[in-house]
Design an enzyme around this catalytic site. Structure first.
Site, PDB file in Angstrom:
ATOM      1  N   TYR A   1     -66.957   8.544  55.278  1.00 13.70           N
ATOM      2  CA  TYR A   1     -66.699   7.860  56.544  1.00 13.70           C
ATOM      3  C   TYR A   1     -67.900   7.972  57.481  1.00 13.70           C
ATOM      4  CZ  TYR A   1     -61.876   7.257  55.127  1.00 13.70           C
ATOM      5  OH  TYR A   1     -60.732   6.870  54.449  1.00 13.70           O
TER       6      TYR A   1
ATOM      7  N   VAL B   1     -57.137   8.882  55.965  1.00 12.44           N
ATOM      8  CA  VAL B   1     -56.857   8.651  54.550  1.00 12.44           C
ATOM      9  C   VAL B   1     -55.619   9.436  54.119  1.00 12.44           C
ATOM     10  CG1 VAL B   1     -58.407  10.518  53.798  1.00 12.44           C
ATOM     11  CG2 VAL B   1     -57.876   8.637  52.222  1.00 12.44           C
ATOM     12  N   ASP B   2     -54.843   8.820  53.268  1.00 15.27           N
ATOM     13  CA  ASP B   2     -53.727   9.495  52.603  1.00 15.27           C
ATOM     14  C   ASP B   2     -54.193   9.806  51.189  1.00 15.27           C
ATOM     15  OD1 ASP B   2     -51.397  10.366  51.466  1.00 15.27           O
ATOM     16  OD2 ASP B   2     -50.221   8.568  51.901  1.00 15.27           O
ATOM     17  N   ASP B   3     -54.605  11.049  50.979  1.00  9.69           N
ATOM     18  CA  ASP B   3     -55.137  11.476  49.680  1.00  9.69           C
ATOM     19  C   ASP B   3     -54.032  12.150  48.874  1.00  9.69           C
ATOM     20  OD1 ASP B   3     -56.563  12.503  47.546  1.00  9.69           O
ATOM     21  OD2 ASP B   3     -58.250  13.175  48.737  1.00  9.69           O
ATOM     22  N   THR B   4     -53.823  13.432  49.088  1.00 13.45           N
ATOM     23  CA  THR B   4     -52.752  14.134  48.375  1.00 13.45           C
ATOM     24  C   THR B   4     -51.414  14.017  49.093  1.00 13.45           C
ATOM     25  OG1 THR B   4     -53.100  16.219  49.545  1.00 13.45           O
ATOM     26  CG2 THR B   4     -54.424  15.816  47.560  1.00 13.45           C
TER      27      THR B   4
ATOM     28  N   THR C   1     -51.383  16.711  54.004  1.00  6.65           N
ATOM     29  CA  THR C   1     -51.653  16.773  55.440  1.00  6.65           C
ATOM     30  C   THR C   1     -50.599  16.001  56.223  1.00  6.65           C
ATOM     31  OG1 THR C   1     -54.032  17.002  55.078  1.00  6.65           O
ATOM     32  CG2 THR C   1     -53.329  16.220  57.236  1.00  6.65           C
TER      33      THR C   1
ATOM     34  N   LYS D   1     -54.927   6.251  49.094  1.00  6.18           N
ATOM     35  CA  LYS D   1     -55.421   6.369  47.719  1.00  6.18           C
ATOM     36  C   LYS D   1     -54.258   6.218  46.731  1.00  6.18           C
ATOM     37  CE  LYS D   1     -59.498   9.227  48.593  1.00  6.18           C
ATOM     38  NZ  LYS D   1     -60.257  10.426  48.164  1.00  6.18           N
TER      39      LYS D   1
ATOM     40  N   GLU E   1     -68.763  11.056  59.614  1.00  4.05           N
ATOM     41  CA  GLU E   1     -69.256  12.245  58.922  1.00  4.05           C
ATOM     42  C   GLU E   1     -70.765  12.188  58.700  1.00  4.05           C
ATOM     43  OE1 GLU E   1     -66.979  11.959  55.378  1.00  4.05           O
ATOM     44  OE2 GLU E   1     -65.168  12.822  56.240  1.00  4.05           O
TER      45      GLU E   1
ATOM     46  N   ASP F   1     -54.153   8.784  60.760  1.00  2.00           N
ATOM     47  CA  ASP F   1     -55.152   9.557  60.014  1.00  2.00           C
ATOM     48  C   ASP F   1     -56.060   8.586  59.273  1.00  2.00           C
ATOM     49  OD1 ASP F   1     -56.507  11.747  59.132  1.00  2.00           O
ATOM     50  OD2 ASP F   1     -54.901  12.551  57.893  1.00  2.00           O
TER      51      ASP F   1
END
Length: 210
Positions: A189, A115-118, A121, A162, A192, A113
């Site tokens: 990114y 990004v690892d945000d929260t 996902t 993050k 986008e 993926d």
């Protein structure tokens, strides 16, 4: 969002982060299947918002495949795609087909993926893939299940992780790779962008001001 710092990321920067990470992934996990998490829609008040990216692991997975094929003996490394959307809760919008468990069983699958945000996902994707494996194992002779379960492995690669409190957990023994750890900022990114030249100009300004 007015107080959230934004940072534009270039294709070349992403490519180089993946290239830097590939030797460690090849040595410590050596995947024979890549699973790219595809972007879905985020719904707000029953309206689909195309301005919010849920995830987009397609480009990183394609670059990763090229680099891993150069560094491992797995020349037929495949990419499979899954899609997720967020409507109050995460849901599957695209999956590996009706025989998902058969595809995953005995494989070393690297989930990719951007990004690892929260972490919600990644947690959801991994949990659902593991459910498919367990469903397939339940159809196999009991004496074969433990060996097949041990041979089936997952790991995760994200371009950016993050540094922030996460809202979901991953198994402590799961191999986890990130191209770069970053502050909790809004990442723009290149896939986008509508105007890639303007995007790169903003990326140069962001880099100069970092």
């Amino acid at each position: 969002m007015a107080d959230v710092k934004q940072y534009h990321v270039k294709y070349n920067d992403i490519h180089n982060l993946i290239r830097k990470s590939t030797p460690k992934i090849a040595q410590n996990f050596n995947p024979n299947l890549l699973i790219a998490i595809g972007g879905g829609l985020v719904y707000r008040n029953d309206v689909a918002s195309s301005h919010v990216s849920l995830s987009a692991g397609f480009f990183p997975a394609r670059v990763m495949r090229t680099l891993l094929r150069e560094q491992t003996e797995c020349k037929d490394l495949q990419i499979q795609a899954i899609g997720l959307s967020l409507y109050e809760a995460l849901i599957r919008t695209q999956w590996l087909g009706p025989d998902s468990g058969k595809l995953l069983l005995g494989k070393r699958s690297l989930i990719v993926d951007e990004v690892d945000d929260t972490r919600k996902t990644l947690h959801y994707a991994l949990s659902e893939l593991q459910k498919d494996v367990e469903a397939e194992l339940s159809e196999r002779p009991e004496e074969e299940r433990e060996a097949l379960r041990k041979a089936t492995k997952f790991a995760i690669f994200v371009v950016h992780n993050k540094l922030k409190p996460k809202l979901a957990d991953l198994p402590p023994d799961l191999l986890y790779f990130s191209g770069e750890d970053v502050d909790d900022i809004w990442l723009n990114y290149p896939w986008e962008a509508v105007d890639i030249e303007a995007h790169d100009t903003n990326a140069d300004k962001d880099a100069a001001n970092a």
